[in-house]
Design an enzyme around this catalytic site. Structure first.
Site, PDB file in Angstrom:
ATOM      1  N   GLU A 172     -42.048 -19.509 -42.047  1.00  0.00           N
ATOM      2  CA  GLU A 172     -41.834 -19.142 -43.452  1.00  0.00           C
ATOM      3  C   GLU A 172     -41.481 -20.369 -44.300  1.00  0.00           C
ATOM      4  O   GLU A 172     -40.436 -20.445 -44.937  1.00  0.00           O
ATOM      5  CB  GLU A 172     -40.745 -18.070 -43.562  1.00  0.00           C
ATOM      6  CG  GLU A 172     -41.168 -16.741 -42.966  1.00  0.00           C
ATOM      7  CD  GLU A 172     -40.181 -15.608 -43.177  1.00  0.00           C
ATOM      8  OE1 GLU A 172     -40.599 -14.446 -43.151  1.00  0.00           O
ATOM      9  OE2 GLU A 172     -38.962 -15.883 -43.336  1.00  0.00           O
ATOM     10  N   GLU A 361     -45.155 -11.345 -38.221  1.00  0.00           N
ATOM     11  CA  GLU A 361     -43.893 -10.622 -38.401  1.00  0.00           C
ATOM     12  C   GLU A 361     -44.148  -9.411 -39.281  1.00  0.00           C
ATOM     13  O   GLU A 361     -44.712  -9.550 -40.372  1.00  0.00           O
ATOM     14  CB  GLU A 361     -42.810 -11.480 -39.070  1.00  0.00           C
ATOM     15  CG  GLU A 361     -42.199 -12.547 -38.209  1.00  0.00           C
ATOM     16  CD  GLU A 361     -41.013 -13.222 -38.888  1.00  0.00           C
ATOM     17  OE1 GLU A 361     -40.320 -12.544 -39.689  1.00  0.00           O
ATOM     18  OE2 GLU A 361     -40.780 -14.408 -38.632  1.00  0.00           O
TER      19      GLU A 361
END
Length: 464
Positions: A172, A361
Site C-alpha cells: 500500500e 487484500e
C-alpha cells in the site's frame, strides 16, 4: 462464466509484523511497527527493557507456521501472501552482512509451503522498516536508504530465487500520504514536500528492486501494491466530478510511476503549484523506467468526494477523512461495504494500465462470537466475501486479466490500523484477546468450510 480460470491463484494474505511475533528472536532488530504499539496511525513509543506489546507475540506464527500452513492447505490454498521482515535480514538496515538466522527462517517457511504446493507471494516491505534507519538516517527522507533497500532486495532474491517467483515491493505504497511514519519513516508533522521526497526515494527503490528481480530470479514476476482507494463524486456537479478525478489521481500516481516509468504531468503540476522542488536526478529517471510486471492492490471500501467544504469538515476524523456514501451500509468499524466498487476498480485499473491485476487484500474485520459448542457462525464474513468474489468474476467476464485473490487475514491477526485482535478477519479463529490473554489455540470458523468449497469449485458455489 460461473467459474474462475484454471490458473487462478486462491489464498490469503498476511504481514510479518501482524502474525509472526518473536519480535527480537534470532537476531531480529526493532522495526517501525515494533515502536508503534497502537497501530499505523499511532504514536511512536521507544521500547524499554521489560515492556511488551500485542505485536511482540501477535499470533506466534513464527513458531506455529507448520500448523497454520496445514490449515491453509486444507482449505485448498494454492497461494499465500506473506512478507519478509526486513529487520530479520538486516536488523539495523545498514549491517555489513545479513543475519543468517533470519534468512534460514524464511527458507523453512517457503519449504513448508512447497510441501503443499502453495505458491508464495512475498512482499519485501509491509508497513515496516528497520527502526535504526529512521533514528540514524531519517527514514526514507534520506537518499542513502535506497541503497540499503536495494541490497536487502538483492539479498533475498539471491537466497530464495528457486523458491519464490512472485514478489511485491512496498505494501500500500500510497498510504504514506496518510501515515508517513508507517510508510516512509517520517514524523507525522512532516511537511508534504518532505513526504513526497521520501516517497520519491521509495519509488526509485521499488524500481531498482524490479530490475534486481528481473536480473536474479529466473521466471520471476514482481508487482507493486496499491491501496485501492476508489472515490465517487458525491453529486454530479462538475466541481465534485473534477475534485474526484484529482482525489483518485492522488493515489493512482503511484501506479502511474510504477507501471509507466515516469511522473505524470498532473502530479508535476501539483508539485509546481505547491512550491515543492523535489530532488529527482537523471539516474532516478533512468531507474524509474524499470516497471512492474503486474499490479496488486487492496480493496476494502470506497468513499465520496465533494467540493463542499462544510461537508468535508464533517468528514474529518473518520478513516482517511472520506465523506460517507449515503447509499452504502458500513461495517462495525465504519468501513463502507461496496462489492460493485471492486468490479469498477478492476475495470479502472485494467483500462488504465493493461497489466495483469491481483487482488491481494479484501476481507471483513468483525467481532466474532464463540458459541457454547465452540462454533463461530460468521455468516456476515461469508456474505461480504461472496459478494466481492461475484464482482471479481464479473470483472473477468468484462475482459480484466485477474491473476488471483488472497483474502486479508485468512487467520485472525493483529489489525494494522489500531493493533487490535478483536477486529478479526480470519477463516481460522485464534484464541487471543486485545489484553494478551488466551491460549493461541486455532479453530475453524463457518467461513473456513465455505471458502474451501469456493476454491474447490473455482467459484461455482458463489451465490449471485
Amino acid at each position: 462464466m460461473k467459474t474462475f480460470p484454471q490458473t487462478f491463484l486462491w489464498g490469503g494474505a498476511t504481514a510479518a509484523n501482524q502474525i509472526e511475533g518473536a519480535y527480537l528472536e534470532d537476531g531480529k532488530g526493532l522495526s517501525t511497527s515494533d515502536v508503534q504499539p497502537q497501530g499505523v496511525f499511532g504514536d511512536v513509543v521507544e521500547r524499554v527493557p521489560g515492556d511488551s506489546g500485542i505485536k511482540d507475540i501477535a499470533i506466534d506464527f513464527y513458531h506455529r507456521y507448520p500448523e497454520d500452513i496445514s490449515l491453509f492447505a486444507e482449505m485448498g490454498f494454492n497461494c499465500l501472501r506473506v512478507s519478509i521482515a526486513w529487520t530479520r535480514i538486516f536488523p539495523n538496515g545498514d549491517d555489513a552482512t545479513p543475519n543468517e538466522a533470519g534468512l534460514a527462517y524464511y527458507d523453512k517457511l517457503f519449504d513448508e509451503m512447497a510441501k503443499y504446493n502453495i505458491t508464495p507471494l512475498v512482499t519485501l516491505s509491509h508497513y515496516e522498516m528497520p527502526w535504526a534507519l529512521v533514528k540514524n538516517y531519517g527514514g526514507w527522507g534520506n537518499r542513502k536508504v535506497i541503497g540499503f533497500f536495494e541490497r536487502y532486495a538483492r539479498t533475498v532474491f539471491e537466497r530464495y530465487q528457486s523458491k519464490v517467483k512472485l514478489w511485491l515491493t512496498f505494501n500500500e505504497i500510497n498510504m504514506s500520504l496518510h501515515a508517513p511514519m508507517t510508510g516512509v519513516g517520517l514524523p507525522v508533522d512532516s511537511s508534504k514536500a518532505q513526504v513526497y521526497q521520501a516517497i520519491h526515494h521509495q519509488l526509485v527503490a521499488s524500481a531498482l528492486a524490479v530490475k534486481a528481480c528481473h536480473d536474479i530470479v529466473a521466471e520471476g514476476k514482481i508487482g507493486n501494491m496499491l491501496l485501492g482507494g476508489l472515490m465517487y463524486p458525491l453529486s454530479c456537479k462538475p466541481e465534485d466530478v473534477f475534485k474526484t478525478l484529482q482525489e483518485n489521481r492522488s493515489w493512482q500516481f503511484f501506479g502511474d510511476v510504477q507501471c509507466r516509468g515516469a511522473y505524470p504531468g498532473y502530479i508535476l503540476r501539483y508539485f509546481r503549484e505547491s512550491g515543492f522542488t523535489l530532488e529527482i536526478t537523471d539516474a532516478d529517471r533512468e531507474a524509474l523506467k524499470s516497471t512492474v510486471d503486474f499490479i496488486s492492490f487492496s480493496y476494502y471500501m470506497t468513499g465520496c468526494v465533494t467540493a463542499d467544504e462544510a461537508l468535508n469538515q464533517k468528514a474529518r476524523g473518520n478513516i482517511l477523512n472520506m465523506v460517507p456514501n449515503p447509499h452504502l451500509a458500513s461495517s462495525e468499524w465504519g468501513w463502507q461495504i461496496d462489492p460493485l466498487g471492486l468490479r469498477t476498480l478492476l475495470n479502472v485499473l485494467w483500462d488504465r494500465y493493461q497489466k495483469p491485476l491481483f487482488i491481494v487484500e479484501n476481507g471483513l474485520g468483525a467481532k466474532d462470537k464463540v458459541e457454547a459448542d465452540g462454533s463461530i457462525n460468521d455468516d456476515y464474513r461469508i456474505s461480504y466475501l461472496n459478494d466481492h468474489l461475484v464482482q471479481a468474476r464479473e470483472a473477468i467476464a468484462d475482459g480484466v486479466e485477474l491473476m488471483g485473490f488472497t483474502s486479508w487475514g485468512p487467520i485472525d491477526l493483529v489489525s494494522a490500523s489500531k493493533a487490535e485482535l478483536s477486529k478479526r478477519y480470519g477463516f481460522i479463529y485464534v484464541d487471543r484477546n486485545d489484553d494478551g490473554s488466551g491460549t493461541l489455540a486455532r479453530s475453524k470458523k463457518k467461513s473456513f468450510g465455505w471458502y474451501k468449497e469456493v476454491i474447490a469449485t473455482r467459484g461455482a458455489s458463489l451465490k449471485e
